[in-house]
Write an enzyme that holds these catalytic residues in place. Structure first.
Site, PDB file in Angstrom:
ATOM      1  N   ARG A   1     -25.521   2.285   6.488  1.00 14.10           N
ATOM      2  CA  ARG A   1     -24.727   2.428   7.711  1.00 14.10           C
ATOM      3  C   ARG A   1     -25.553   2.970   8.871  1.00 14.10           C
ATOM      4  O   ARG A   1     -25.323   2.617  10.022  1.00 14.10           O
ATOM      5  CB  ARG A   1     -23.536   3.362   7.460  1.00 14.10           C
ATOM      6  CG  ARG A   1     -22.385   2.650   6.819  1.00 14.10           C
ATOM      7  CD  ARG A   1     -21.155   3.502   6.834  1.00 14.10           C
ATOM      8  NE  ARG A   1     -19.985   2.676   6.589  1.00 14.10           N
ATOM      9  CZ  ARG A   1     -18.773   3.152   6.342  1.00 14.10           C
ATOM     10  NH1 ARG A   1     -18.585   4.462   6.301  1.00 14.10           N
ATOM     11  NH2 ARG A   1     -17.774   2.344   6.151  1.00 14.10           N
TER      12      ARG A   1
ATOM     13  N   LYS B   1      -5.184  -2.241  -6.148  1.00 15.40           N
ATOM     14  CA  LYS B   1      -3.748  -2.384  -5.909  1.00 15.40           C
ATOM     15  C   LYS B   1      -3.352  -3.641  -5.148  1.00 15.40           C
ATOM     16  O   LYS B   1      -3.980  -3.992  -4.155  1.00 15.40           O
ATOM     17  CB  LYS B   1      -3.253  -1.192  -5.095  1.00 15.40           C
ATOM     18  CG  LYS B   1      -3.289   0.117  -5.837  1.00 15.40           C
ATOM     19  CD  LYS B   1      -2.767   1.198  -4.927  1.00 15.40           C
ATOM     20  CE  LYS B   1      -2.715   2.543  -5.616  1.00 15.40           C
ATOM     21  NZ  LYS B   1      -2.382   3.589  -4.657  1.00 15.40           N
TER      22      LYS B   1
ATOM     23  N   GLY C   1     -11.982  -0.193   5.504  1.00 16.10           N
ATOM     24  CA  GLY C   1     -10.675  -0.398   6.121  1.00 16.10           C
ATOM     25  C   GLY C   1     -10.721  -1.329   7.326  1.00 16.10           C
ATOM     26  O   GLY C   1      -9.850  -2.182   7.496  1.00 16.10           O
TER      27      GLY C   1
HETATM   28  P1  ADP Z   1     -12.486  -1.858  -2.124  1.00 16.23           P
HETATM   29  O1  ADP Z   1     -12.708  -0.387  -1.813  1.00 16.23           O
HETATM   30  O2  ADP Z   1     -13.790  -2.590  -2.214  1.00 16.23           O
HETATM   31  O3  ADP Z   1     -11.512  -2.506  -1.183  1.00 16.23           O
HETATM   32  P2  ADP Z   1     -10.534  -1.219  -4.159  1.00 16.23           P
HETATM   33  O4  ADP Z   1     -10.450   0.162  -3.623  1.00 16.23           O
HETATM   34  O5  ADP Z   1      -9.360  -2.103  -3.973  1.00 16.23           O
HETATM   35  O6  ADP Z   1     -11.864  -1.958  -3.612  1.00 16.23           O
HETATM   36  O7  ADP Z   1     -10.747  -1.170  -5.743  1.00 16.23           O
HETATM   37  C1  ADP Z   1     -11.853  -0.631  -6.380  1.00 16.23           C
HETATM   38  C2  ADP Z   1     -11.521   0.029  -7.690  1.00 16.23           C
HETATM   39  O8  ADP Z   1     -10.726  -0.776  -8.539  1.00 16.23           O
HETATM   40  C3  ADP Z   1     -12.791   0.295  -8.450  1.00 16.23           C
HETATM   41  O9  ADP Z   1     -13.034   1.666  -8.460  1.00 16.23           O
HETATM   42  C4  ADP Z   1     -12.528  -0.266  -9.839  1.00 16.23           C
HETATM   43  O10 ADP Z   1     -12.918   0.587 -10.876  1.00 16.23           O
HETATM   44  C5  ADP Z   1     -11.038  -0.423  -9.862  1.00 16.23           C
HETATM   45  N1  ADP Z   1     -10.647  -1.441 -10.842  1.00 16.23           N
HETATM   46  C6  ADP Z   1     -10.916  -2.749 -10.821  1.00 16.23           C
HETATM   47  N2  ADP Z   1     -10.405  -3.363 -11.907  1.00 16.23           N
HETATM   48  C7  ADP Z   1      -9.813  -2.402 -12.656  1.00 16.23           C
HETATM   49  C8  ADP Z   1      -9.098  -2.409 -13.897  1.00 16.23           C
HETATM   50  N3  ADP Z   1      -8.900  -3.518 -14.574  1.00 16.23           N
HETATM   51  N4  ADP Z   1      -8.608  -1.225 -14.336  1.00 16.23           N
HETATM   52  C9  ADP Z   1      -8.802  -0.089 -13.622  1.00 16.23           C
HETATM   53  N5  ADP Z   1      -9.460  -0.022 -12.457  1.00 16.23           N
HETATM   54  C10 ADP Z   1      -9.959  -1.166 -11.967  1.00 16.23           C
END
Ligand code: ADP
Ligand code: MG
Length: 386
Positions: A38, A196, A367
């Site tokens: 960054r 989520k 975000g």
């Molecule tokens: P980003 O920050 O890139 O937008 P998210 O915050 O939506 O991504 O999600 C990232 C998290 O989701 C990671 O820490 C990962 O461990 C978790 N994750 C992905 N698949 C699973 C799963 N099947 N069970 C539990 N956690 C998961």
């Protein structure tokens, strides 16, 4: 949406005092910066302003301090910048001493102010505070792409009092993300994982206007598997109702896992197995996309001309569940076209596996990246438009 930016190259910046909002919100452990991407991404803007003989005042936040918290001081960033720019970078300890520092600076000098969120006026976008910040400078340049979704004093407030321009990083981000929104090449695939459904619903809705399909993994997929009526055991699941609505309204664009890697709750190695989605047991947790799913996603990605990657396909923090994510990134690497990634945890995964070169562009925004793809208006971007 067309973003017609006020670009700093179009302004006469010679010998101006420029307040530059940057996003130096980096992880620091024991005064060591864990990842400098960054910071490095703003060097072109700093160099450009140096070449125009500007006095440069950098402003950033770091973390979420409540009041002054020296664990979240920007001093380590100042030290890193001094090294990187190969010259002394002034450190402005508090807002009261900005003018005093500026008076000591020569043209072409660089200063950085202490964590702007040590002042709670910052996040309130206080008028008085914005005015005070602006009073030190003659021009405002915003290069903090990762913070443009926040309407704070240093991202929005100051623009009321100073001629305001986009920095080179903001320009680049907007240009690259626009390619995903305007006239993209097809087939167009979004590889979506992470935690989520509720975090990503707006993104799915907005992108579905343009994209051909979403290949969905991660914990997100569990919600869809449940919405289809299958057992998901102890898996992380959220917003099954939302998932059901999406299946009903755009089911043909959503490509879901046919199998998953499961294990028992304690993640014992010997309990790890590849299960069809109709064969998840009540004591099992789905942790990654399965082998058949991985192959299917890989094929769909490879034949694409535009790909977005957001959200790991599995629980990548544990090496037993990183294969799906790695395979998807590898497939993206062989795409002949636009390959963009963004998202906080997505970036961590890319860096952890050293797979930066699989992408044509990696956004510095979490975000802000998601909100742009959602079609939301970013307040910090709005003030930079013509
Ligand atoms: P980003 O920050 O890139 O937008 P998210 O915050 O939506 O991504 O999600 C990232 C998290 O989701 C990671 O820490 C990962 O461990 C978790 N994750 C992905 N698949 C699973 C799963 N099947 N069970 C539990 N956690 C998961
Ligand atoms: Mg995240």
């Amino acid at each position: 949406m067309q973003y017609n930016l006020k670009k700093m190259e179009e302004a006469d910046l010679n010998k101006q005092t420029v307040l530059v909002r940057v996003d130096f919100n980096v992880a620091i452990s024991n005064k060591k910066i864990m990842n400098t991407k960054r910071i490095d991404s703003t060097i072109p803007t700093i160099n450009y302003l140096e070449s125009k003989n500007c006095r440069i005042i950098l402003v950033s936040h770091l973390g979420r301090p409540r009041g002054v918290d020296m664990n979240l001081s920007l001093q380590p960033v100042r030290d890193y910048l001094s090294e990187k720019l190969n010259k002394e970078v002034y450190f402005i300890k508090n807002i009261e001493s900005i003018n005093e520092t500026v008076n000591r600076m020569n043209y072409g000098d660089v200063a950085i102010m202490e964590n702007i969120r040590f002042y709670n006026e910052e996040t309130k976008n206080s008028e008085k505070f914005s005015k005070m910040l602006a009073s030190s400078a003659s021009v405002f340049v915003s290069d903090a792409f990762g913070t443009l979704h926040r309407a704070h004093s240093s991202t929005v407030g100051v623009s009321q009092y100073l001629p305001s321009y986009a920095g080179l990083l903001v320009e680049k981000e907007v240009c690259e993300i626009s390619k995903l929104l305007d006239n993209p090449s097809h087939p167009y695939t979004v590889a979506l994982g992470g935690a989520k459904v509720s975090d990503k619903i707006k993104l799915i809705q907005n992108l579905s206007k343009n994209t051909d399909r979403f290949v969905i993994g991660g914990a997100m997929a569990n919600s869809f598997i449940r919405a289809m009526g299958f057992e998901t055991g102890k898996s992380l699941v959220d917003s099954v109702g939302l998932a059901k609505q999406l299946l009903d309204s755009m089911g043909n664009k959503l490509i879901l896992p046919v199998d998953v890697i499961v294990c028992n709750e304690s993640m014992d190695r010997e309990t790890i197995r590849n299960a069809k989605i109709d064969d998840i047991k009540i004591n099992e947790t789905a942790m990654d996309i399965g082998n058949e799913t991985t192959a299917m996603f890989r094929d769909l990605i490879k034949e694409s001309r535009t790909v977005i990657f957001n959200g790991p396909m599995g629980y990548v923090e544990n090496e037993s569940f990183e294969n799906g994510t790695k395979a998807v990134m590898d497939a993206i690497g062989s795409v002949n076209g636009v390959r963009v990634a963004g998202g906080g945890d997505t970036l961590s995964a890319i860096e952890k596996f050293h797979m930066e070169n699989r992408f044509s562009y990696i956004s510095t925004g979490g975000g802000a990246f998601l909100e742009m793809l959602e079609g939301s208006e970013l307040p910090g971007l709005k003030v930079l438009l013509k």
